[in-house]
Structure formats: C-alpha cells, structure tokens
Design an enzyme around this catalytic site. Sequence first.
Site, mmCIF file in Angstrom:
data_model
loop_
_atom_site.group_PDB
_atom_site.id
_atom_site.type_symbol
_atom_site.label_atom_id
_atom_site.label_comp_id
_atom_site.label_asym_id
_atom_site.label_seq_id
_atom_site.Cartn_x
_atom_site.Cartn_y
_atom_site.Cartn_z
ATOM 1 N N ASP A 166 4.696 38.691 36.768
ATOM 2 C CA ASP A 166 4.191 38.333 35.445
ATOM 3 C C ASP A 166 2.746 38.788 35.234
ATOM 4 O O ASP A 166 2.066 39.196 36.184
ATOM 5 C CB ASP A 166 4.318 36.819 35.213
ATOM 6 C CG ASP A 166 3.939 35.995 36.443
ATOM 7 O OD1 ASP A 166 3.229 36.522 37.324
ATOM 8 O OD2 ASP A 166 4.348 34.825 36.531
ATOM 9 N N ASP A 169 5.547 22.144 36.381
ATOM 10 C CA ASP A 169 6.632 21.858 35.434
ATOM 11 C C ASP A 169 7.933 22.559 35.826
ATOM 12 O O ASP A 169 8.883 22.597 35.048
ATOM 13 C CB ASP A 169 6.216 22.238 34.006
ATOM 14 C CG ASP A 169 5.987 23.754 33.842
ATOM 15 O OD1 ASP A 169 6.131 24.510 34.824
ATOM 16 O OD2 ASP A 169 5.662 24.169 32.710
ATOM 17 N N HIS A 218 8.305 25.844 36.559
ATOM 18 C CA HIS A 218 8.486 27.260 36.205
ATOM 19 C C HIS A 218 8.496 28.147 37.443
ATOM 20 O O HIS A 218 7.870 27.833 38.460
ATOM 21 C CB HIS A 218 7.462 27.736 35.166
ATOM 22 C CG HIS A 218 6.046 27.834 35.636
ATOM 23 N ND1 HIS A 218 4.991 27.251 34.971
ATOM 24 C CD2 HIS A 218 5.478 28.470 36.703
ATOM 25 C CE1 HIS A 218 3.862 27.539 35.599
ATOM 26 N NE2 HIS A 218 4.133 28.267 36.655
ATOM 27 N N GLU A 222 9.128 29.148 31.619
ATOM 28 C CA GLU A 222 8.836 27.739 31.382
ATOM 29 C C GLU A 222 10.141 26.983 31.088
ATOM 30 O O GLU A 222 11.175 27.598 30.816
ATOM 31 C CB GLU A 222 7.869 27.615 30.195
ATOM 32 C CG GLU A 222 6.494 28.258 30.440
ATOM 33 C CD GLU A 222 5.611 27.423 31.375
ATOM 34 O OE1 GLU A 222 6.137 26.734 32.264
ATOM 35 O OE2 GLU A 222 4.369 27.480 31.213
HETATM 36 C C1 F6R Z 1 2.493 33.612 39.274
HETATM 37 C C2 F6R Z 1 3.733 32.858 39.105
HETATM 38 C C3 F6R Z 1 3.694 31.391 38.848
HETATM 39 C C4 F6R Z 1 2.980 30.636 39.969
HETATM 40 C C5 F6R Z 1 2.938 29.152 39.668
HETATM 41 C C6 F6R Z 1 2.229 28.363 40.743
HETATM 42 O O1 F6R Z 1 2.778 34.971 39.489
HETATM 43 O O2 F6R Z 1 4.765 33.444 39.143
HETATM 44 O O3 F6R Z 1 5.005 30.920 38.743
HETATM 45 O O4 F6R Z 1 3.647 30.867 41.171
HETATM 46 O O5 F6R Z 1 2.293 28.937 38.432
HETATM 47 O O6 F6R Z 1 0.878 28.702 40.747
HETATM 48 P P1 F6R Z 1 -0.083 28.236 41.943
HETATM 49 O O7 F6R Z 1 0.385 28.959 43.149
HETATM 50 O O8 F6R Z 1 -1.437 28.679 41.505
HETATM 51 O O9 F6R Z 1 0.076 26.769 42.048
#
Ligand code: F6R
Length: 255
Positions: free
Chosen positions: A63, A132, A134, A139
């Site tokens: 992403d 959440d 994702h 989301e």
């Molecule tokens: C980022 C991604 C997101 C993160 C998620 C957790 O490339 O795919 O799904 O893995 O937001 O983020 P952290 O690791 O910062 O808690």
Amino acid sequence: MEIVIQPTPAESTAAAAQLVARVIRRNPAAVLGLATGSTPVQLYRELIRMNLDWSRITTFNLDEYIGLPADHPQSYHTFMRENLFRHVNIRPENAHIPDGNAPDIAGFCGEYERRISAAGGIDLQILGIGSDGHIGFNEPTSSLASRTRIKTLTRETIRDNARFFGSEAAVPRHVLTMGIGTILEAREVFLLAFGEAKADAIAAAVEGPVASTNPASAVQFHPAAKFFLDEAAASKLSRADYYRWVYDNKPDWQR
Ligand code: F6R
C-alpha cells in the site's frame, strides 16, 4: 493456519526472519509481498543482517498513501528505501510500490495487478494488522474479493498512524492498497503482530468468524498462513495453549 507465539517481539520476529530467509535462499528469484509500519521494521533489520542475495528478488508493497510525495518522510516509498532497499542489493526496477501520485489511479491499480501476475504471483506475503483488523489498508467492510484500489482510512487508523505524522490532521485520508483477494492469492502469508493493542484484532482474526467487518479474518481462507505473535498480542486467544502445544510437538520433517 499456524500460530507461532513467542515471549517477545524480538523472538517472534527472529522466527519469521529465518523462514523468510529460507524462501529467499531456496528461490533466489522469489517474489515477496512487503508491508510497512512499525511491525516489520525489526524483520527487515534481521534480513539485512543475514546478508542475503536480493539481486533477483522482486517485491510488491501492499500500500501507499495517496497524494503524499514519494520523498515525504512518511511515504511508504521512503519507509522501504530507509528500512530495507538501500541496505540490500535489490534492483530498483524489481521493487514495486503503489504510486499514490499516479495521474490515473484506477488505471494504475489495474496495472499493479498485471505486474504482480506478470512476475508469476507473490510467493510470500508479509502482513501486519491494524487495531481495527485491517490488512494492507483494507479497512473493515472491504470486500473479501477486493483487488488493488483506492480506500478511505477509518478514523481509528488515522488515530493510530498520527504518531508517524505528528497529528491526525496530517494523516492522508486516502490510500492505494492491494485487495484482500490479491493478498489471498499469495502462495504463503506471514502475519506479524506484537503488543497488547493488537490482541483484540488477533483474537478476531484467528478465532472469530470470517467477515468483511474484520478483514484479517479472511486469512482463515488461506491454505498456508502463519501468524507470528508475541505473548501480548496472543493474550486474548482462547486456544493459545493448543497453538503452543502444536508448535512444541511439530514433527521433525515440519520444523
Ligand atoms: C502497512 C500495512 C498496514 C500495517 C498496519 C499495522 O503496509 O499494510 O496494514 O501493517 O497498519 O501497522 P503497525 O505495524 O505500524 O502497527
């Protein structure tokens, strides 16, 4: 699904890193799907330390924020350059990250999917998880069959990611993300999660019903998925003892 629970993030990351390294050593032309955020930072450090040959590896990131310049300190282009790419011998043309500034976003999304297919599909996808639920930036209520597309972040994710941007107002609202359908086509999936803030999301992903309201639960459909957790992230799993038992009793051929 295999649930690997280790006492600390460092130990869990080390277990994951060993297996990622094995994929790269066994297939020097492997195609890896990569995540950003705080969770995989240590994994990338370990992989850098292992001095692997990335010269024929291809990568596709999950992403990117829309509208953030690629050289912005919080862009995922910058994240990947700083945390992995500039430390290994990957060819720049083999490292793919969604272009959040593409003039034709919809056209770019289709092109990203075509590039993944043309590379032969993703051998191993690394995932984190949002509080959440994702994965990527899919989301809650994302279609479980979704492909790479634009998404609007939830307020929860904006709050979570404000720590990187200094304020909630500075976090972009829109992102490009591989879809859940795209992610599930990877031949193997490793999801890493550490800390108590991830415990509810992990319990719902591993033991909850599969539902678009909890995107990570879609991983239950994947035939070769591993979760790498620390004790805190695993603390709300009702069958944690069973997962530890399975891990401790792995047949030798599976170790
Ligand atoms: C980022 C991604 C997101 C993160 C998620 C957790 O490339 O795919 O799904 O893995 O937001 O983020 P952290 O690791 O910062 O808690």
